[in-house]
Design a protein around this motif. Structure first.
Motif, PDB file in Angstrom:
ATOM      1  N   CYS A  36       0.864  -1.182   0.000  1.00  0.00           N
ATOM      2  CA  CYS A  36       0.000   0.000   0.000  1.00  0.00           C
ATOM      3  C   CYS A  36       0.899   1.230   0.000  1.00  0.00           C
ATOM      4  N   LEU A  37       0.557   2.187  -0.825  1.00  0.00           N
ATOM      5  CA  LEU A  37       1.363   3.398  -0.950  1.00  0.00           C
ATOM      6  C   LEU A  37       0.432   4.577  -1.159  1.00  0.00           C
ATOM      7  N   ALA A  38       0.767   5.692  -0.519  1.00  0.00           N
ATOM      8  CA  ALA A  38       0.009   6.920  -0.757  1.00  0.00           C
ATOM      9  C   ALA A  38       0.158   7.314  -2.225  1.00  0.00           C
ATOM     10  N   HIS A  39      -0.889   7.874  -2.793  1.00  0.00           N
ATOM     11  CA  HIS A  39      -0.875   8.290  -4.199  1.00  0.00           C
ATOM     12  C   HIS A  39       0.377   9.096  -4.545  1.00  0.00           C
ATOM     13  N   ASP A  40       0.753  10.002  -3.667  1.00  0.00           N
ATOM     14  CA  ASP A  40       1.889  10.885  -3.943  1.00  0.00           C
ATOM     15  C   ASP A  40       3.237  10.245  -3.630  1.00  0.00           C
ATOM     16  N   GLY A  41       3.274   8.932  -3.396  1.00  0.00           N
ATOM     17  CA  GLY A  41       4.523   8.244  -3.110  1.00  0.00           C
ATOM     18  C   GLY A  41       5.237   7.717  -4.342  1.00  0.00           C
ATOM     19  N   LEU A  42       4.706   7.983  -5.509  1.00  0.00           N
ATOM     20  CA  LEU A  42       5.339   7.518  -6.747  1.00  0.00           C
ATOM     21  C   LEU A  42       6.565   8.366  -7.061  1.00  0.00           C
ATOM     22  N   VAL A  43       7.626   7.720  -7.554  1.00  0.00           N
ATOM     23  CA  VAL A  43       8.863   8.403  -7.920  1.00  0.00           C
ATOM     24  C   VAL A  43       9.361   7.811  -9.232  1.00  0.00           C
ATOM     25  N   ALA A  44       9.802   8.651 -10.153  1.00  0.00           N
ATOM     26  CA  ALA A  44      10.384   8.165 -11.406  1.00  0.00           C
ATOM     27  C   ALA A  44      11.885   8.403 -11.377  1.00  0.00           C
ATOM     28  N   ASN A  69      -4.523  13.343  -4.112  1.00  0.00           N
ATOM     29  CA  ASN A  69      -4.369  14.787  -4.014  1.00  0.00           C
ATOM     30  C   ASN A  69      -4.667  15.439  -5.367  1.00  0.00           C
ATOM     31  N   ARG A  70      -5.664  16.291  -5.420  1.00  0.00           N
ATOM     32  CA  ARG A  70      -6.100  16.900  -6.683  1.00  0.00           C
ATOM     33  C   ARG A  70      -4.980  17.659  -7.405  1.00  0.00           C
TER      34      ARG A  70
END
Length: 190
Positions: A36-44, A69-70
């Motif tokens: 499970c990861l918060a939406h804003d936890g993505l990193v490229a 987060n909108r």
């Protein structure tokens, strides 16, 4: 035998139901490895997208729970579009095109959409009731009933925030007998 691996993108801080716990628990009980990861936890990093320390291409399935987060939504969708569509319960392009209320207009009572209350007011009939809903909302948040009467336009003006699009819908009294909920899976409306 390899264990299937699922990533849930969620925001447990702002959830309006228990999907953020119920669904990961169900997959865990079914023997899946669950992250499970918060939406804003993505990193490229270059062309590789990471969810925490795991590259997203290592997941068998990715499931968005909520929109997150909108202000960062469009950026996240652009990152996720780099993944194969069949890796998602609902691929990003379908989330963008089928999740909002505008995609369902053919199945709704008479409805109108605008971000301007003056545009929506043109469709009001003072003898009818209406429901006003944010196009990008869910779970009944910010839904309002506009009763029949001479003050409908003023009520609409009070409720409509021009920074969002709104759906004005003729009120159907039969809703008291229960509503029909829909789901998008893959890129299909069910």
């Amino acid at each position: 035998m390899r264990t299937s691996h699922i990533l849930f993108l969620l925001d447990p801080e702002t959830t309006h139901n228990d999907n953020h716990t119920r669904l990961p628990n169900a997959f865990n009980q079914a023997g899946w490895q669950v992250e499970c990861l918060a939406h804003d936890g993505l990193v490229a990093s270059g062309s590789t997208l990471y969810a925490g320390s795991a590259a997203t291409h290592t997941f068998d399935l990715i499931w968005h729970l909520g929109l997150g987060n909108r202000p960062t939504y469009l950026d996240r969708m652009q990152l996720l579009m780099q993944q194969p569509a069949d890796q998602f319960v609902v691929p990003p392009y379908a989330l963008n095109t089928l999740h909002g209320k505008a995609a369902w207009l053919d199945w709704m009572p008479p409805s109108w959409i605008s971000n301007q209350s003056s545009e929506l007011a043109e469709y009001l009939d003072p003898t009818q009731s209406y429901v006003l809903k944010p196009c990008a909302g869910s779970f009944g948040r910010n839904v309002a009933l506009i009763e029949p009467g001479p003050n409908q336009v003023q009520r609409l003006d009070q409720l409509c925030n021009p920074s969002h699009y709104w759906l004005l819908q003729q009120f159907i009294p039969e809703i008291s007998h229960g509503e029909v909920r829909t789901i998008v899976a893959g890129a299909t409306q069910l």
